[in-house]
Scaffold this active site. Sequence first.
Site, PDB file in Angstrom:
ATOM      1  N   TYR A   1     -19.939  28.391  24.469  1.00 33.03           N
ATOM      2  CA  TYR A   1     -19.516  29.076  23.240  1.00 33.03           C
ATOM      3  C   TYR A   1     -20.739  29.571  22.461  1.00 33.03           C
ATOM      4  O   TYR A   1     -20.819  30.743  22.069  1.00 33.03           O
ATOM      5  CB  TYR A   1     -18.684  28.102  22.411  1.00 33.03           C
ATOM      6  CG  TYR A   1     -18.227  28.601  21.073  1.00 33.03           C
ATOM      7  CD1 TYR A   1     -17.452  29.758  20.968  1.00 33.03           C
ATOM      8  CD2 TYR A   1     -18.536  27.893  19.903  1.00 33.03           C
ATOM      9  CE1 TYR A   1     -17.010  30.207  19.731  1.00 33.03           C
ATOM     10  CE2 TYR A   1     -18.099  28.332  18.666  1.00 33.03           C
ATOM     11  CZ  TYR A   1     -17.346  29.491  18.578  1.00 33.03           C
ATOM     12  OH  TYR A   1     -16.909  29.931  17.352  1.00 33.03           O
TER      13      TYR A   1
ATOM     14  N   ALA B   1     -23.835  30.063  23.521  1.00 28.13           N
ATOM     15  CA  ALA B   1     -24.594  31.086  24.260  1.00 28.13           C
ATOM     16  C   ALA B   1     -23.880  32.434  24.204  1.00 28.13           C
ATOM     17  O   ALA B   1     -24.508  33.485  23.997  1.00 28.13           O
ATOM     18  CB  ALA B   1     -24.778  30.644  25.715  1.00 28.13           C
TER      19      ALA B   1
HETATM   20  N1  LIG Z   1     -13.222  28.877  12.477  1.00 27.45           N
HETATM   21  C1  LIG Z   1     -14.532  28.762  12.330  1.00 27.45           C
HETATM   22  O1  LIG Z   1     -15.027  27.930  11.540  1.00 27.45           O
HETATM   23  C2  LIG Z   1     -15.455  29.636  13.109  1.00 27.45           C
HETATM   24  C3  LIG Z   1     -16.824  29.362  13.105  1.00 27.45           C
HETATM   25  C4  LIG Z   1     -17.689  30.210  13.783  1.00 27.45           C
HETATM   26  C5  LIG Z   1     -17.188  31.312  14.445  1.00 27.45           C
HETATM   27  N2  LIG Z   1     -15.838  31.561  14.460  1.00 27.45           N
HETATM   28  C6  LIG Z   1     -15.351  32.739  15.162  1.00 27.45           C
HETATM   29  O2  LIG Z   1     -14.410  33.431  14.364  1.00 27.45           O
HETATM   30  C7  LIG Z   1     -13.386  33.989  15.192  1.00 27.45           C
HETATM   31  C8  LIG Z   1     -12.015  33.525  14.710  1.00 27.45           C
HETATM   32  O3  LIG Z   1     -11.984  32.118  14.701  1.00 27.45           O
HETATM   33  P1  LIG Z   1     -10.656  31.329  14.330  1.00 27.45           P
HETATM   34  O4  LIG Z   1     -11.061  29.964  13.939  1.00 27.45           O
HETATM   35  O5  LIG Z   1      -9.817  32.115  13.379  1.00 27.45           O
HETATM   36  O6  LIG Z   1      -9.922  31.257  15.754  1.00 27.45           O
HETATM   37  P2  LIG Z   1      -8.407  30.848  16.098  1.00 27.45           P
HETATM   38  O7  LIG Z   1      -7.740  30.218  14.932  1.00 27.45           O
HETATM   39  O8  LIG Z   1      -8.448  30.108  17.377  1.00 27.45           O
HETATM   40  O9  LIG Z   1      -7.709  32.280  16.332  1.00 27.45           O
HETATM   41  C9  LIG Z   1      -8.144  33.051  17.411  1.00 27.45           C
HETATM   42  C10 LIG Z   1      -7.385  34.368  17.396  1.00 27.45           C
HETATM   43  O10 LIG Z   1      -7.847  35.122  18.523  1.00 27.45           O
HETATM   44  C11 LIG Z   1      -6.766  35.347  19.427  1.00 27.45           C
HETATM   45  N3  LIG Z   1      -7.307  35.285  20.773  1.00 27.45           N
HETATM   46  C12 LIG Z   1      -7.915  34.255  21.410  1.00 27.45           C
HETATM   47  N4  LIG Z   1      -8.305  34.618  22.626  1.00 27.45           N
HETATM   48  C13 LIG Z   1      -7.943  35.920  22.763  1.00 27.45           C
HETATM   49  C14 LIG Z   1      -8.067  36.878  23.794  1.00 27.45           C
HETATM   50  N5  LIG Z   1      -8.642  36.553  24.955  1.00 27.45           N
HETATM   51  N6  LIG Z   1      -7.590  38.131  23.584  1.00 27.45           N
HETATM   52  C15 LIG Z   1      -7.000  38.460  22.434  1.00 27.45           C
HETATM   53  N7  LIG Z   1      -6.843  37.603  21.411  1.00 27.45           N
HETATM   54  C16 LIG Z   1      -7.313  36.344  21.594  1.00 27.45           C
HETATM   55  C17 LIG Z   1      -5.739  34.296  19.104  1.00 27.45           C
HETATM   56  O11 LIG Z   1      -4.454  34.757  19.468  1.00 27.45           O
HETATM   57  P3  LIG Z   1      -3.660  34.061  20.702  1.00 27.45           P
HETATM   58  O12 LIG Z   1      -3.275  32.711  20.197  1.00 27.45           O
HETATM   59  O13 LIG Z   1      -2.510  34.968  20.949  1.00 27.45           O
HETATM   60  O14 LIG Z   1      -4.613  34.006  21.840  1.00 27.45           O
HETATM   61  C18 LIG Z   1      -5.899  34.218  17.587  1.00 27.45           C
HETATM   62  O15 LIG Z   1      -5.232  35.295  16.973  1.00 27.45           O
HETATM   63  C19 LIG Z   1     -13.708  33.557  16.631  1.00 27.45           C
HETATM   64  O16 LIG Z   1     -14.426  34.574  17.266  1.00 27.45           O
HETATM   65  C20 LIG Z   1     -14.605  32.343  16.429  1.00 27.45           C
HETATM   66  O17 LIG Z   1     -15.500  32.146  17.499  1.00 27.45           O
HETATM   67  C21 LIG Z   1     -14.968  30.737  13.812  1.00 27.45           C
END
Ligand SMILES: NC(=O)c1ccc[n+]([C@@H]2O[C@H](COP(=O)([O-])OP(=O)(O)OC[C@H]3O[C@@H](n4cnc5c(N)ncnc54)[C@H](OP(=O)(O)O)[C@@H]3O)[C@@H](O)[C@H]2O)c1
Length: 253
Positions: free
Chosen positions: A155, A157
């Site tokens: 993740y 990387a």
């Molecule tokens: N939350 C944090 O604290 C945090 C910290 C650092 C970075 N980030 C980054 O911020 C972004 C959002 O994080 P989050 O916490 O909101 O994630 P999340 O709650 O897991 O939501 C992920 C979203 O992306 C969709 N998704 C996942 N894989 C997909 C794919 N292959 N194609 C299309 N849609 C996909 C999911 O829909 P489905 O369920 O339909 O797949 C969902 O709508 C991510 O890139 C994460 O790495 C988050």
Amino acid sequence: MDLSERVIVITGGTKGIGIGIARHVGGLGARVVVTGRKPDGVEAAGAELGDLGIDHLVVVADVADADATAAMVSEAASRWGRIDGLVANAQSFRPVMDLVDVTARDMDLLFDTGPKGTLWAMQAVVPHMRAAGWGRIVTMATSMGLTGAAGYGPYAASNEAIRSLTRTAASEWGRDGITVNCVLPASAAHRLDPAASSERGAAFAAMYDDHPIGRDGDPDADIAPAVAFLLSDASRYVTGQTISVDGGGIMRA
Ligand SMILES: NC(=O)c1ccc[n+]([C@@H]2O[C@H](COP(=O)([O-])OP(=O)(O)OC[C@H]3O[C@@H](n4cnc5c(N)ncnc54)[C@H](OP(=O)(O)O)[C@@H]3O)[C@@H](O)[C@H]2O)c1
């Protein structure tokens, strides 16, 4: 902040940070395109955005699929005649694991849905932005990439590759009126299963307690406004940058 009539594509916008951004920029007047993999989640996001009176399009599309991404952007451009912004937010995850246990499948999933998915989405929107002489791209990555994080090797990387792509895209497209910036968010509550043991919740609480602002971020109220700035005219002289929207957590990492 006025995003009236702007068409903003948000990959992975069915829950968590993505739907928070969709609600927020929709409230600022944007027309939003939201994607996800799971049809139920996509349908529910569409219903929610409709109830909020936000002009929207929801599409089932895996970010790893370049053709599906291109088709989704074409559909949005046909509907509204423009694509102004992209929030490359979707990424799939793998369980926490030691580097010695990481497999090719783990690496492929993180890179296919992280930097490669981000690049396919950029490639799909950029022709529309170039034609308009204006565009805003926001990528998402993690502070774990900068600091290193035991158990999160693939993740972290893959997210550093997203930051690298962000800088290259900013360099290549700046003269086209397109800015490209990366946000490192912190917003974890939606990832915690309320039914699960409190151990993980306690670990998150302890982590946030050590941060300058001392609490978790809210997708709508804390993360989305920073993203909206990067999607707006106000950020026109900011490009190629990484901005931590994490309550200062990066300083305690
Ligand atoms: N939350 C944090 O604290 C945090 C910290 C650092 C970075 N980030 C980054 O911020 C972004 C959002 O994080 P989050 O916490 O909101 O994630 P999340 O709650 O897991 O939501 C992920 C979203 O992306 C969709 N998704 C996942 N894989 C997909 C794919 N292959 N194609 C299309 N849609 C996909 C999911 O829909 P489905 O369920 O339909 O797949 C969902 O709508 C991510 O890139 C994460 O790495 C988050």
